[in-house]
Design a protein around this motif. Structure first.
Motif, short mmCIF file in Angstrom:
data_model
loop_
_atom_site.label_atom_id
_atom_site.label_comp_id
_atom_site.label_asym_id
_atom_site.label_seq_id
_atom_site.Cartn_x
_atom_site.Cartn_y
_atom_site.Cartn_z
N LEU A 86 0.82 -1.20 0.00
CA LEU A 86 0.00 0.00 0.00
C LEU A 86 0.86 1.26 0.00
O LEU A 86 0.47 2.29 -0.55
CB LEU A 86 -0.93 -0.01 1.21
CG LEU A 86 -2.10 -0.99 1.15
CD1 LEU A 86 -2.81 -1.04 2.50
CD2 LEU A 86 -3.08 -0.60 0.06
N GLN A 87 2.01 1.17 0.64
CA GLN A 87 2.87 2.34 0.74
C GLN A 87 3.80 2.49 -0.45
O GLN A 87 4.42 3.53 -0.64
CB GLN A 87 3.70 2.25 2.03
CG GLN A 87 2.85 2.38 3.30
CD GLN A 87 3.68 2.24 4.54
OE1 GLN A 87 4.69 1.56 4.55
NE2 GLN A 87 3.25 2.87 5.62
N ALA A 88 3.91 1.44 -1.27
CA ALA A 88 4.85 1.46 -2.39
C ALA A 88 4.41 2.45 -3.46
O ALA A 88 3.22 2.68 -3.68
CB ALA A 88 4.97 0.06 -2.98
N GLU A 89 5.38 3.03 -4.12
CA GLU A 89 5.09 3.99 -5.20
C GLU A 89 4.68 3.24 -6.45
O GLU A 89 5.33 2.26 -6.83
CB GLU A 89 6.33 4.82 -5.48
CG GLU A 89 6.13 5.87 -6.55
CD GLU A 89 7.38 6.69 -6.82
OE1 GLU A 89 7.30 7.66 -7.58
OE2 GLU A 89 8.44 6.32 -6.27
N PRO A 90 3.60 3.67 -7.12
CA PRO A 90 3.21 3.02 -8.38
C PRO A 90 4.32 3.12 -9.41
O PRO A 90 4.91 4.20 -9.59
CB PRO A 90 1.97 3.82 -8.82
CG PRO A 90 1.45 4.42 -7.56
CD PRO A 90 2.66 4.72 -6.72
N ARG A 91 4.61 2.01 -10.07
CA ARG A 91 5.65 2.00 -11.09
C ARG A 91 5.41 0.83 -12.04
O ARG A 91 4.64 -0.08 -11.75
CB ARG A 91 7.04 1.90 -10.46
CG ARG A 91 7.29 0.61 -9.72
CD ARG A 91 8.71 0.54 -9.16
NE ARG A 91 8.94 1.54 -8.13
CZ ARG A 91 9.84 2.49 -8.22
NH1 ARG A 91 10.60 2.58 -9.32
NH2 ARG A 91 10.01 3.37 -7.25
N LYS A 117 0.65 12.52 -12.82
CA LYS A 117 0.84 12.37 -11.37
C LYS A 117 1.82 11.25 -11.04
O LYS A 117 2.41 11.25 -9.95
CB LYS A 117 -0.50 12.08 -10.69
CG LYS A 117 -1.50 13.22 -10.78
CD LYS A 117 -2.82 12.83 -10.13
CE LYS A 117 -3.84 13.95 -10.22
NZ LYS A 117 -5.15 13.56 -9.62
N HIS A 118 1.95 10.27 -11.94
CA HIS A 118 2.78 9.08 -11.66
C HIS A 118 3.78 8.89 -12.79
O HIS A 118 3.53 8.14 -13.74
CB HIS A 118 1.90 7.85 -11.49
CG HIS A 118 0.87 7.97 -10.40
ND1 HIS A 118 1.17 7.85 -9.06
CD2 HIS A 118 -0.46 8.23 -10.45
CE1 HIS A 118 0.09 8.02 -8.34
NE2 HIS A 118 -0.92 8.26 -9.15
N GLN A 280 -1.43 -4.68 -7.03
CA GLN A 280 -0.24 -3.90 -7.34
C GLN A 280 -0.54 -2.41 -7.16
O GLN A 280 -1.62 -1.94 -7.50
CB GLN A 280 0.19 -4.17 -8.78
CG GLN A 280 0.59 -5.61 -9.04
CD GLN A 280 1.00 -5.79 -10.49
OE1 GLN A 280 2.05 -5.34 -10.91
NE2 GLN A 280 0.16 -6.46 -11.25
N PRO A 281 0.44 -1.66 -6.66
CA PRO A 281 0.22 -0.22 -6.45
C PRO A 281 -0.22 0.52 -7.70
O PRO A 281 -1.04 1.43 -7.63
CB PRO A 281 1.60 0.27 -5.97
CG PRO A 281 2.21 -0.93 -5.33
CD PRO A 281 1.74 -2.11 -6.13
N ASP A 288 -8.26 4.17 -8.18
CA ASP A 288 -8.60 5.31 -7.32
C ASP A 288 -8.69 6.59 -8.14
O ASP A 288 -9.57 7.44 -7.91
CB ASP A 288 -7.56 5.46 -6.21
CG ASP A 288 -7.63 4.36 -5.17
OD1 ASP A 288 -8.66 3.65 -5.13
OD2 ASP A 288 -6.66 4.19 -4.40
N HIS A 289 -7.79 6.74 -9.11
CA HIS A 289 -7.80 7.94 -9.96
C HIS A 289 -9.06 7.97 -10.83
O HIS A 289 -9.67 9.03 -11.01
CB HIS A 289 -6.55 7.95 -10.84
CG HIS A 289 -6.44 9.16 -11.71
ND1 HIS A 289 -6.13 10.41 -11.23
CD2 HIS A 289 -6.64 9.31 -13.05
CE1 HIS A 289 -6.12 11.28 -12.21
NE2 HIS A 289 -6.43 10.65 -13.34
#
Length: 303
Positions: A86-91, A117-118, A280-281, A288-289
Motif C-alpha cells: 500500500l505504501q509502495a510507489e506506483p511504477r 501524477k505518476h 499492485q500499487p 482510485d484515480h
C-alpha cells in the motif's frame, strides 16, 4: 492470542530444527528461546518437542500445533507485506483494455492526468469491443460496462451507466414520438451490432415490469460513431448510453423519448482485475484515480 510471541518462537525452532538456529534467526539468546518454548508447553499442558542432547523432534501434538502456528506466521507476514504494498510507489507498465468509444471519449483524458501524477508508470491501452480474457492475454485491468461482472474477477464499481432511447427532432417530426416501448415496433430503429445484448432486442423496465422489444430497423451497424451519425441524420431511433450521447442531448440534436421506461437497468462502469492476494500499487492507484475523475456521479449525465 496471549501466547503469540511463544508460538512464533516455537514455530521458528521447528523451522530451523534447533534452539540455537532459532535464537540466531530471532536475534535473541538460546536460553530465552528455550524458556519461551517451555512456557508455551506449560500453558498448554502438553509436550510439543522431544529433546535429547543430540536431537530434537516434534511430538504428535506438537506437529499438529505447529501447522496452526505456521499459518498464523504466514498471515502476519502477509499483513506486513500488504502494508508495504500500500505504501509502495506506483511504477511499471499498466496494461488495460476498454471499450473503444469509452476509451476515446472519457478514458484518454483520465490516463493523461494519471501519467502526469505518476511519472514512473507507463500505460498500454487496448481499446477494443472484443471481450478480452485478461488472464490469457496478460492485462492488469479491464474496463467493463455491464450489469453482471464476471464472478471470477474483482469488480470495483466506478459509476452508473444510463441508457436512453432517442432520435433527432427531424425524425420525430416526420414519424411521430413513441410513447411506450411497444410503439418502437412501428418505427425504424438503429441496431448496434457491437453489443450482443442490443442485437437481439431492447430491454426496458416499465412500472416494475420487464419489457423486451425485438425492434425493427433497416440499419444494423457495428460502429457506434456511424450509428450515432445515422441518428443525427434522422434515419431512426437509437438506444445508447449517455456517456456517448451526452453532447448531442445537450445540443438538442437528439431528443430523449420514453422517459418513463428504464432501458438496460443496473448497467454500470466497472474496473475489473484478478483477485490476486496483493493488488499492485499501479493498479490500485489507477482505479482510485478513475473513481476520483469519473464516479460516482459522472459528468456525462449532466444535460
Amino acid at each position: 492470542m496471549e501466547h503469540l510471541s511463544e508460538m512464533m518462537t516455537f514455530a521458528k525452532v521447528v523451522e530451523t530444527k534447533s534452539f540455537s538456529a532459532a535464537a540466531l534467526a530471532l536475534k535473541t539468546s538460546k536460553s530465552l528461546v528455550s524458556k519461551q518454548v517451555g512456557a508455551l508447553e506449560n500453558a498448554l499442558g502438553v509436550r510439543l518437542l522431544n529433546r535429547t542432547t543430540r536431537r530434537m523432534s516434534l511430538t504428535e501434538i506438537g506437529a499438529a500445533y505447529y501447522e496452526h502456528c505456521a499459518r498464523i506466521m504466514q498471515e502476519i507476514d502477509a499483513a506486513a507485506e500488504t502494508v508495504t504494498q500500500l505504501q509502495a510507489e506506483p511504477r511499471g507498465v499498466l496494461r488495460l483494455t476498454s471499450p473503444v468509444i469509452f476509451a476515446s471519449l472519457h478514458l484518454a483524458p483520465v490516463i493523461g492526468d494519471f501519467l502526469k501524477k505518476h511519472d514512473k508508470v507507463e500505460v498500454e491501452l487496448n481499446a477494443t469491443d472484443r471481450l478480452i480474457d485478461i488472464v490469457e492475454e496478460g492485462y492488469d485491468l479491464a474496463i467493463r460496462i455491464t450489469d453482471h461482472p464476471a464472478p471470477t474477477m474483482v469488480a470495483r464499481r466506478i459509476a452508473p451507466v444510463r441508457f436512453v432511447t432517442c432520435a433527432s427532432p427531424e425524425y420525430l417530426e416526420r414519424r411521430g414520438t413513441p410513447r411506450t416501448p411497444q410503439d418502437l415496433l412501428q418505427h425504424d430503429c438503429l441496431v448496434y451490432q457491437g453489443v450482443p445484448a442490443l442485437r437481439s432486442g431492447w430491454r426496458y423496465v416499465v412500472n416494475n415490469r420487464d419489457v423486451a422489444i425485438n425492434v425493427n430497423g433497416k440499419c444494423r451497424v457495428n460502429n457506434s460513431e456511424a450509428l450515432i451519425q445515422l441518428a443525427l441524420d434522422g434515419m431512426g431511433i437509437v438506444l445508447f448510453p449517455t456517456y456517448i450521447l451526452g453532447p448531442h442531448l445537450r445540443s438538442g440534436r437528439l431528443k430523449i423519448i420514453l422517459p418513463d421506461s428504464v432501458a438496460n437497468p443496473d448497467m454500470s462502469l466497472y474496473a475489473t482485475y484478478l483477485p490476486n492476494r496483493y493488488m499492485q500499487p499501479k493498479v490500485r492507484a489507477f482505479i482510485d484515480h478513475m473513481m476520483a475523475s469519473i464516479g460516482p456521479k459522472p459528468h456525462w449525465d449532466v444535460f
